[in-house]
Scaffold this motif. Structure first.
Motif, PDB file in Angstrom:
ATOM      1  N   LEU A 129       0.827  -1.209   0.000  1.00 15.81           N
ATOM      2  CA  LEU A 129       0.000   0.000   0.000  1.00 15.81           C
ATOM      3  C   LEU A 129       0.863   1.261   0.000  1.00 15.81           C
ATOM      4  O   LEU A 129       0.640   2.185  -0.787  1.00 15.81           O
ATOM      5  CB  LEU A 129      -0.899   0.032   1.237  1.00 15.81           C
ATOM      6  CG  LEU A 129      -2.162  -0.819   1.259  1.00 15.81           C
ATOM      7  CD1 LEU A 129      -2.970  -0.499   2.509  1.00 15.81           C
ATOM      8  CD2 LEU A 129      -3.007  -0.575   0.012  1.00 15.81           C
ATOM      9  N   GLU A 130       1.840   1.257   0.858  1.00 15.25           N
ATOM     10  CA  GLU A 130       2.704   2.427   0.979  1.00 15.25           C
ATOM     11  C   GLU A 130       3.409   2.730  -0.349  1.00 15.25           C
ATOM     12  O   GLU A 130       3.447   3.884  -0.800  1.00 15.25           O
ATOM     13  CB  GLU A 130       3.730   2.187   2.087  1.00 15.25           C
ATOM     14  CG  GLU A 130       4.727   3.321   2.312  1.00 15.25           C
ATOM     15  CD  GLU A 130       4.077   4.583   2.870  1.00 15.25           C
ATOM     16  OE1 GLU A 130       2.991   4.483   3.482  1.00 15.25           O
ATOM     17  OE2 GLU A 130       4.651   5.678   2.687  1.00 15.25           O
ATOM     18  N   LEU A 133       0.882   4.162  -2.828  1.00 18.43           N
ATOM     19  CA  LEU A 133       0.499   5.524  -2.457  1.00 18.43           C
ATOM     20  C   LEU A 133       1.606   6.518  -2.781  1.00 18.43           C
ATOM     21  O   LEU A 133       1.333   7.632  -3.254  1.00 18.43           O
ATOM     22  CB  LEU A 133       0.149   5.593  -0.965  1.00 18.43           C
ATOM     23  CG  LEU A 133      -1.173   4.951  -0.567  1.00 18.43           C
ATOM     24  CD1 LEU A 133      -1.303   4.876   0.954  1.00 18.43           C
ATOM     25  CD2 LEU A 133      -2.351   5.721  -1.172  1.00 18.43           C
ATOM     26  N   SER A 134       2.835   6.115  -2.556  1.00 20.67           N
ATOM     27  CA  SER A 134       3.922   7.065  -2.813  1.00 20.67           C
ATOM     28  C   SER A 134       4.052   7.322  -4.313  1.00 20.67           C
ATOM     29  O   SER A 134       4.351   8.435  -4.739  1.00 20.67           O
ATOM     30  CB  SER A 134       5.227   6.578  -2.201  1.00 20.67           C
ATOM     31  OG  SER A 134       5.868   5.649  -3.046  1.00 20.67           O
ATOM     32  N   SER A 137       1.220   9.625  -5.331  1.00 18.21           N
ATOM     33  CA  SER A 137       1.514  10.967  -4.837  1.00 18.21           C
ATOM     34  C   SER A 137       2.535  11.647  -5.754  1.00 18.21           C
ATOM     35  O   SER A 137       2.410  12.822  -6.111  1.00 18.21           O
ATOM     36  CB  SER A 137       2.036  10.853  -3.406  1.00 18.21           C
ATOM     37  OG  SER A 137       2.771  11.991  -3.051  1.00 18.21           O
ATOM     38  N   ASP A 143      -4.277  13.268  -2.365  1.00 19.60           N
ATOM     39  CA  ASP A 143      -4.256  12.201  -1.367  1.00 19.60           C
ATOM     40  C   ASP A 143      -5.564  11.443  -1.228  1.00 19.60           C
ATOM     41  O   ASP A 143      -5.595  10.215  -1.239  1.00 19.60           O
ATOM     42  CB  ASP A 143      -3.863  12.782  -0.001  1.00 19.60           C
ATOM     43  CG  ASP A 143      -2.361  12.983   0.099  1.00 19.60           C
ATOM     44  OD1 ASP A 143      -1.668  12.759  -0.924  1.00 19.60           O
ATOM     45  OD2 ASP A 143      -1.885  13.352   1.184  1.00 19.60           O
ATOM     46  N   ALA A 144      -6.638  12.165  -1.056  1.00 23.80           N
ATOM     47  CA  ALA A 144      -7.921  11.509  -0.824  1.00 23.80           C
ATOM     48  C   ALA A 144      -8.287  10.627  -2.010  1.00 23.80           C
ATOM     49  O   ALA A 144      -8.819   9.524  -1.855  1.00 23.80           O
ATOM     50  CB  ALA A 144      -9.011  12.543  -0.579  1.00 23.80           C
ATOM     51  N   ARG A 145      -7.954  11.132  -3.195  1.00 19.26           N
ATOM     52  CA  ARG A 145      -8.262  10.353  -4.386  1.00 19.26           C
ATOM     53  C   ARG A 145      -7.370   9.123  -4.464  1.00 19.26           C
ATOM     54  O   ARG A 145      -7.810   8.036  -4.845  1.00 19.26           O
ATOM     55  CB  ARG A 145      -8.072  11.220  -5.636  1.00 19.26           C
ATOM     56  CG  ARG A 145      -8.863  10.721  -6.820  1.00 19.26           C
ATOM     57  CD  ARG A 145      -8.428  11.400  -8.095  1.00 19.26           C
ATOM     58  NE  ARG A 145      -8.694  12.839  -8.096  1.00 19.26           N
ATOM     59  CZ  ARG A 145      -8.458  13.624  -9.137  1.00 19.26           C
ATOM     60  NH1 ARG A 145      -7.962  13.100 -10.269  1.00 19.26           N
ATOM     61  NH2 ARG A 145      -8.705  14.909  -9.073  1.00 19.26           N
ATOM     62  N   ALA A 147      -6.246   7.434  -2.072  1.00 19.57           N
ATOM     63  CA  ALA A 147      -6.724   6.425  -1.111  1.00 19.57           C
ATOM     64  C   ALA A 147      -7.724   5.487  -1.773  1.00 19.57           C
ATOM     65  O   ALA A 147      -7.706   4.276  -1.563  1.00 19.57           O
ATOM     66  CB  ALA A 147      -7.358   7.103   0.101  1.00 19.57           C
ATOM     67  N   TRP A 148      -8.581   6.047  -2.590  1.00 20.15           N
ATOM     68  CA  TRP A 148      -9.560   5.214  -3.296  1.00 20.15           C
ATOM     69  C   TRP A 148      -8.931   4.513  -4.494  1.00 20.15           C
ATOM     70  O   TRP A 148      -9.290   3.386  -4.841  1.00 20.15           O
ATOM     71  CB  TRP A 148     -10.747   6.072  -3.763  1.00 20.15           C
ATOM     72  CG  TRP A 148     -11.680   6.435  -2.654  1.00 20.15           C
ATOM     73  CD1 TRP A 148     -11.463   6.304  -1.317  1.00 20.15           C
ATOM     74  CD2 TRP A 148     -13.008   6.972  -2.799  1.00 20.15           C
ATOM     75  NE1 TRP A 148     -12.560   6.732  -0.617  1.00 20.15           N
ATOM     76  CE2 TRP A 148     -13.514   7.149  -1.487  1.00 20.15           C
ATOM     77  CE3 TRP A 148     -13.797   7.326  -3.881  1.00 20.15           C
ATOM     78  CZ2 TRP A 148     -14.800   7.671  -1.252  1.00 20.15           C
ATOM     79  CZ3 TRP A 148     -15.069   7.844  -3.664  1.00 20.15           C
ATOM     80  CH2 TRP A 148     -15.562   8.012  -2.349  1.00 20.15           C
ATOM     81  N   ALA A 149      -7.989   5.203  -5.129  1.00 16.08           N
ATOM     82  CA  ALA A 149      -7.373   4.660  -6.342  1.00 16.08           C
ATOM     83  C   ALA A 149      -6.608   3.367  -6.058  1.00 16.08           C
ATOM     84  O   ALA A 149      -6.654   2.410  -6.834  1.00 16.08           O
ATOM     85  CB  ALA A 149      -6.445   5.693  -6.960  1.00 16.08           C
ATOM     86  N   VAL A 150      -5.917   3.359  -4.940  1.00 17.31           N
ATOM     87  CA  VAL A 150      -5.150   2.185  -4.558  1.00 17.31           C
ATOM     88  C   VAL A 150      -6.054   0.951  -4.467  1.00 17.31           C
ATOM     89  O   VAL A 150      -5.699  -0.145  -4.915  1.00 17.31           O
ATOM     90  CB  VAL A 150      -4.454   2.461  -3.201  1.00 17.31           C
ATOM     91  CG1 VAL A 150      -4.326   1.208  -2.387  1.00 17.31           C
ATOM     92  CG2 VAL A 150      -3.109   3.096  -3.429  1.00 17.31           C
ATOM     93  N   ASN A 221      -5.255   6.411 -16.080  1.00 19.28           N
ATOM     94  CA  ASN A 221      -5.798   7.568 -16.798  1.00 19.28           C
ATOM     95  C   ASN A 221      -7.128   8.010 -16.201  1.00 19.28           C
ATOM     96  O   ASN A 221      -7.383   9.208 -16.040  1.00 19.28           O
ATOM     97  CB  ASN A 221      -5.986   7.231 -18.280  1.00 19.28           C
ATOM     98  CG  ASN A 221      -4.660   7.116 -19.014  1.00 19.28           C
ATOM     99  OD1 ASN A 221      -3.663   7.712 -18.601  1.00 19.28           O
ATOM    100  ND2 ASN A 221      -4.636   6.336 -20.084  1.00 19.28           N
ATOM    101  N   VAL A 223      -8.202   7.621 -13.160  1.00 20.63           N
ATOM    102  CA  VAL A 223      -7.981   8.251 -11.856  1.00 20.63           C
ATOM    103  C   VAL A 223      -7.528   9.700 -12.041  1.00 20.63           C
ATOM    104  O   VAL A 223      -7.995  10.611 -11.348  1.00 20.63           O
ATOM    105  CB  VAL A 223      -6.951   7.452 -11.026  1.00 20.63           C
ATOM    106  CG1 VAL A 223      -6.416   8.274  -9.871  1.00 20.63           C
ATOM    107  CG2 VAL A 223      -7.574   6.149 -10.523  1.00 20.63           C
TER     108      VAL A 223
END
Lengths: 240, 240
Positions: A129-130, A133-134, A137, A143-145, A147-150, A221, A223
């Motif tokens: 996950l990390e 997310l990185s 980013s 960020d909020a997006r 979280a869902w994208a992952v 794309n 996202v």
DNA sequence: ACCTGAACACCGTTCAAGT
DNA sequence: ACCTGAACACCGTTCAAGT
């Protein structure tokens, strides 16, 4: 990852016979899966491997689903997260990590099936996950997006691997299903299902790898082009 | 869809006791599922319902997976395809059809789980495919791309429904898993997993409905922005 | 030729009773 | 207090034997 130091080199006998601890159980489960496939990783068979009764396992593991999740988390240690820290195009690197995740799951599609229902929550999963997310980013995804994208990215990879769970033991069944769908698509009436008829086998076409890759890019794309509906943040002006 | 006209209002006795045919078996399976849940739709239980032995069912159905696929196809009759022929924004109508599909699956998440592995290939499934393809075509998505896109859209909806298969019987297990993941996310170290720590519960946030809707739009936008890699058409110059 | 009783080879989970 | 033998309540699938 089977990389826990062996508990202790116990007397003699077989390759360890790990103590009855959660880690020992999971370790044995992983070994059993590699040796005989996921369908043999049952409470009873596992207990037998550990020279005890199935009831004993319930002291350390809530149920079969949790056991499978723990096994998957262990396997996730093999996912190559290095692209997250490498240089180069962030999309390419993101796809590389996802490909590595998919490779791991493709070797055990049954586990992918379990993972859709009982997600792992261990160390290796958090590392994955990390890393994702990185990378998001880095790509400028809010960020909020992200979280869902992952979730979306992992779900797609997991589901794609799970689809191969048919005929893990007996490939005959899987071919049967596939052939049936292929036949249904070919036999379609041109005027009741014109679009299907026009596409024909196109619907089933293409090497899995190309479709997987295309899918990852569709998601990335998408996202980038799709804001979250309404961040319920405290200071977000409501636009209803 | 349980909408087959009842085979015949047989003598008296119970609601029909359908003849031992493939259709009769599937029909009984659907009724049994509505009455007792998918986990009771086993070969043995179903045979009992039909006053015969389990072996008899294998004359009409290859295995349990195929049975479940047939049950799902039947259920798919309840999907509202009317938006495909309505007027208005094609995206909205596409999402409406997908929402309807998802609603059906959410009532039987276990079936969604099966569907990922053993896809249905019956009449109702073909109708659904046709509706989706016509909407994508209306939206200007090239045919070959639409063929792959349909897969992506259905897989996403199916997988999302399948995720709810945990604790279909005993919700306690599902809560346990969820709580475990939530705890893992909260307990994360700020310097080893900075992005996870920053997001906190954001990762699990949001009503499922909003996430589902966002997911559909991500996919649609992604599809619009992502051409297929290399149509292997007969006249496409190979670029290796 | 068609159907199926009975058997084979398993399951997950619980709980009373032992140490 | 901790562990587990034995039991409960099931499974999918096959095949020899019957009609």
């Amino acid at each position: 990852m089977t990389a826990h130091p062996t508990p202790r080199p116990s007397r003699r006998e077989r390759p360890a016979k790990p103590a009855l601890t959660r880690d020992g159980i999971v370790e044995t489960a992983v070994a059993l899966m590699r040796a005989e496939g996921l369908q043999r990783v049952t409470m009873r068979r596992l207990a037998q491997e550990l020279d005890t009764g199935p009831a004993s396992l319930y002291v350390y593991v809530r149920n079969t689903a949790e056991l499978h999740a723990a096994v998957l988390d262990d396997l996730l240690g093999a996912v190559d997260l290095s692209p997250a820290k490498a240089s180069g195009d962030w999309r390419d690197r993101l796809v590389r990590v996802l490909d590595s995740y998919t490779d791991v799951l493709f070797e055990h599609p049954g586990l992918a099936r379990s993972a859709l229902v009982a997600r792992p929550s261990g160390e290796r999963y958090l590392n994955l996950l990390e890393a994702l997310l990185s990378l998001l980013s880095e790509g400028g995804v809010p960020d909020a997006r992200a979280a869902w994208a992952v979730d979306l990215l992992l779900q797609f990879a997991t589901a794609t691997a799970a689809e191969h769970a048919a005929g893990e033991k007996d490939p005959t069944d899987a071919e049967g299903e596939w052939a049936e769908l292929a036949a249904a698509l070919r036999g379609v009436s041109e005027h009741r299902h014109p679009h299907i008829a026009a596409l024909g086998t196109e619907l089933l076409s293409g090497p899995g790898e190309a479709r997987l890759n295309w899918g990852f890019h569709v998601l990335i794309n998408g996202v980038l082009h799709t804001p979250r509906p309404e961040a319920p943040g405290p200071d977000t002006p409501e636009t209803s």
